[in-house]
Design a protein around this motif. Structure first.
Motif, mmCIF file in Angstrom:
data_model
loop_
_atom_site.group_PDB
_atom_site.id
_atom_site.type_symbol
_atom_site.label_atom_id
_atom_site.label_comp_id
_atom_site.label_asym_id
_atom_site.label_seq_id
_atom_site.Cartn_x
_atom_site.Cartn_y
_atom_site.Cartn_z
ATOM 1 N N ALA A 173 45.764 18.782 29.025
ATOM 2 C CA ALA A 173 44.734 19.771 29.293
ATOM 3 C C ALA A 173 43.791 19.691 28.318
ATOM 4 O O ALA A 173 42.595 19.635 28.304
ATOM 5 N N HIS A 174 44.346 19.498 26.920
ATOM 6 C CA HIS A 174 43.469 19.300 25.715
ATOM 7 C C HIS A 174 42.306 17.988 26.070
ATOM 8 O O HIS A 174 41.319 18.039 25.749
ATOM 9 N N GLU A 175 43.386 17.012 26.285
ATOM 10 C CA GLU A 175 42.483 15.543 26.561
ATOM 11 C C GLU A 175 41.285 15.814 27.586
ATOM 12 O O GLU A 175 40.204 15.370 27.536
ATOM 13 N N ALA A 176 42.110 16.312 28.572
ATOM 14 C CA ALA A 176 40.957 16.411 29.732
ATOM 15 C C ALA A 176 39.889 17.305 29.537
ATOM 16 O O ALA A 176 38.553 17.432 29.850
ATOM 17 N N GLY A 177 40.158 18.367 28.662
ATOM 18 C CA GLY A 177 39.113 19.296 27.890
ATOM 19 C C GLY A 177 38.132 18.495 27.352
ATOM 20 O O GLY A 177 36.822 18.731 27.429
ATOM 21 N N HIS A 178 38.544 17.471 26.452
ATOM 22 C CA HIS A 178 37.373 16.587 25.702
ATOM 23 C C HIS A 178 36.356 16.141 27.057
ATOM 24 O O HIS A 178 35.249 15.866 26.796
ATOM 25 N N GLY A 179 37.166 15.506 28.029
ATOM 26 C CA GLY A 179 36.094 14.817 29.121
ATOM 27 C C GLY A 179 35.318 15.776 29.699
ATOM 28 O O GLY A 179 34.291 15.315 29.967
ATOM 29 N N HIS A 201 33.911 20.550 19.685
ATOM 30 C CA HIS A 201 34.721 19.912 20.751
ATOM 31 C C HIS A 201 36.375 19.995 20.820
ATOM 32 O O HIS A 201 36.874 20.265 21.796
ATOM 33 N N GLU A 202 36.683 20.226 19.700
ATOM 34 C CA GLU A 202 38.275 20.364 19.409
ATOM 35 C C GLU A 202 38.599 21.713 19.802
ATOM 36 O O GLU A 202 39.631 21.939 20.586
ATOM 37 N N SER A 203 37.952 22.761 19.436
ATOM 38 C CA SER A 203 38.429 24.220 20.019
ATOM 39 C C SER A 203 38.073 24.140 21.471
ATOM 40 O O SER A 203 38.836 25.004 21.938
ATOM 41 N N VAL A 276 38.095 18.400 11.179
ATOM 42 C CA VAL A 276 37.383 18.462 12.458
ATOM 43 C C VAL A 276 38.438 19.571 13.162
ATOM 44 O O VAL A 276 37.970 20.616 13.799
ATOM 45 N N HIS A 277 39.600 19.369 13.009
ATOM 46 C CA HIS A 277 40.315 20.189 13.939
ATOM 47 C C HIS A 277 40.630 21.531 13.234
ATOM 48 O O HIS A 277 40.333 22.628 13.970
ATOM 49 N N LYS A 278 40.607 21.724 11.891
ATOM 50 C CA LYS A 278 40.476 22.852 11.120
ATOM 51 C C LYS A 278 39.187 23.671 11.544
ATOM 52 O O LYS A 278 38.872 24.774 11.598
#
Ligand code: ZN
Length: 418
Positions: A173-179, A201-203, A276-278
């Motif tokens: 779901a996270h990867e699909a979220g990026h898309g 984007h990560e958030s 970036v994640h943080k």
């Protein structure tokens, strides 16, 4: 009013079985049967449809800059639907199960967000690749979404168990979220890419995963059970992370502010992946805080608990006196009426999902700053329901160090990454 995707698609959709959480967690040993929107009988072997297809390549390395989809090498046989076109008959130990799971999970995430957006998500890469290629296994300890593809390796999940990432709904779901974010918000050019946009984007991908997971009955029940329905106190005490062994909620209920992360004025390409994640965490925290506030609001609106009791809880929060607050308030009410709590959480989920989707649809990816998203969220919320949530949304963002001032002052150039 909240809605159930299963109820919505039960008569005409296609059945899949999905693990919303690691099977080692109590209550999640067996995958949950869900109905996705694809009309029964419409999916081709793979599964595949007009927008995406799962394949099982033989001896394939992860894609990189030198190799792009489509995969034209040999493949293992695709999974096939049953006579009615469903894919829930494939056993979890079948070699094709991971491909089926990956397709079903991405379809489910799209169903959630397309219901919020009111229409289909068109892949940002469809100018060259009309369909998303999904590969459930490459020899790699990671998963990624790239131009026209998504592929997964294997690694330890949250419980430390080695598993294919294709069976991890959260990661898919996270990867699909990026898309989806690339498709909905768009892609900046190098000159207009900011560190904030990378963090956002990560958030946003984490928010996509969290709200998508909340569309699984078992996950909603799990979150409410481990907190006794009291998302507020547990969140304020930052205790959900310990209580809930669910990555989505643990990451979302963090206490980070923008002042705790790398300066948003840092050139986008100077920020490491970890930074970036943080950088996205304060935003994720603000979104989660809004979810909790909406949830309390629905509990009061539905007559489950009284406004004064919620006010007392908040007051205790301001004074950091949770230990002396009436902890039995929620536990007793939740034991009495668990269904009412579930309804409130699902309504809050949809209130938030609808607002985020519409705000994101209107955002531009160029020279992104968090304050602009806040401004858009307030605009969308005002169009939906006037001013009743304005203060709540503002306070949740301001506590994180994201305020309208940077935006309203017009001082956007300081965030501009050249
Ligand atoms: Zn990511």
């Amino acid at each position: 009013m909240s809605f159930s995707l299963n109820d919505f698609h039960r008569r005409t959709g296609t059945r899949f079985r999905l693990y919303v959480q690691s099977p080692v967690l109590e209550g999640f040993g067996e995958p949950e049967t869900v109905w996705v929107s694809s009309p029964a009988g419409s999916l081709r072997p793979g599964p595949a449809d007009g927008r995406m297809y799962a394949i099982r390549p033989v001896d394939k390395k992860p894609y990189d800059d030198a190799a792009m989809p489509p995969w034209i090498g040999p493949c293992h046989p695709p999974a096939r639907g049953d006579r009615a076109g469903h894919f829930d008959h494939i056993a979890t130990d079948d070699p094709a199960f991971a491909s089926v799971h990956m397709f079903g999970a991405v379809r489910r995430v799209l169903d959630v967000w397309e219901s919020y957006l009111g229409g289909p998500v068109h892949w940002h890469f469809n100018i060259t690749h009309p369909r998303l290629e999904m590969i459930a296994h490459v020899p790699w300890d990671n998963a990624h979404f790239g131009w026209g593809f998504m592929e997964c390796g294997e690694g330890r999940d949250d419980q430390g168990v080695e598993r294919p990432f294709a069976l991890n709904f959260d990661i898919i779901a996270h990867e699909a979220g990026h898309g989806m974010i690339f498709s909905i918000v768009g892609m900046p050019v190098p000159e207009t890419l900011t560190a904030s946009y990378r963090g956002f984007h990560e958030s946003a991908s984490d928010c996509v995963a969290m709200l998508s997971a909340l569309h699984f009955d078992r996950f909603v029940d799990h979150v409410l059970r481990v907190t006794d329905g009291n998302l507020y106190v547990e969140n304020e005490m930052n205790r959900i992370g310990e209580l809930s062994r669910t990555r989505q909620i643990r990451k979302a209920s963090n206490a980070l502010k923008l002042s705790d992360v790398i300066d948003v004025a840092t050139p986008a390409n100077d920020v490491t992946g970890k930074q970036v994640h943080k950088l996205g965490q304060p935003h994720t925290g603000a979104v989660f805080d809004i979810l909790v506030e909406f949830y309390l609001d629905r509990l009061v609106a539905n007559g489950v608990t009284a406004m004064e009791k919620i006010a007392a809880l908040r007051e205790a929060g301001r004074c950091a006196q949770f230990e002396t607050a009436d902890r039995t308030l929620f536990a007793d009410a939740f034991a009495r009426e668990p269904e009412a709590f579930r309804t409130a959480l699902c309504e809050a989920r949809d209130m938030l999902g609808l607002r985020l989707a519409e705000a994101w649809r209107r955002l531009t990816p160029h020279d992104f700053i968090f304050a602009r998203e806040l401004d858009m969220l307030l605009t969308v919320d005002a169009e939906f329901t006037g001013t009743r949530n304005r203060q709540t949304i503002l306070e949740c963002f301001e506590w994180r160090g994201i305020s309208l001032e940077a935006y309203e002052s017009g001082d956007r150039r300081q965030y501009r990454i050249g």
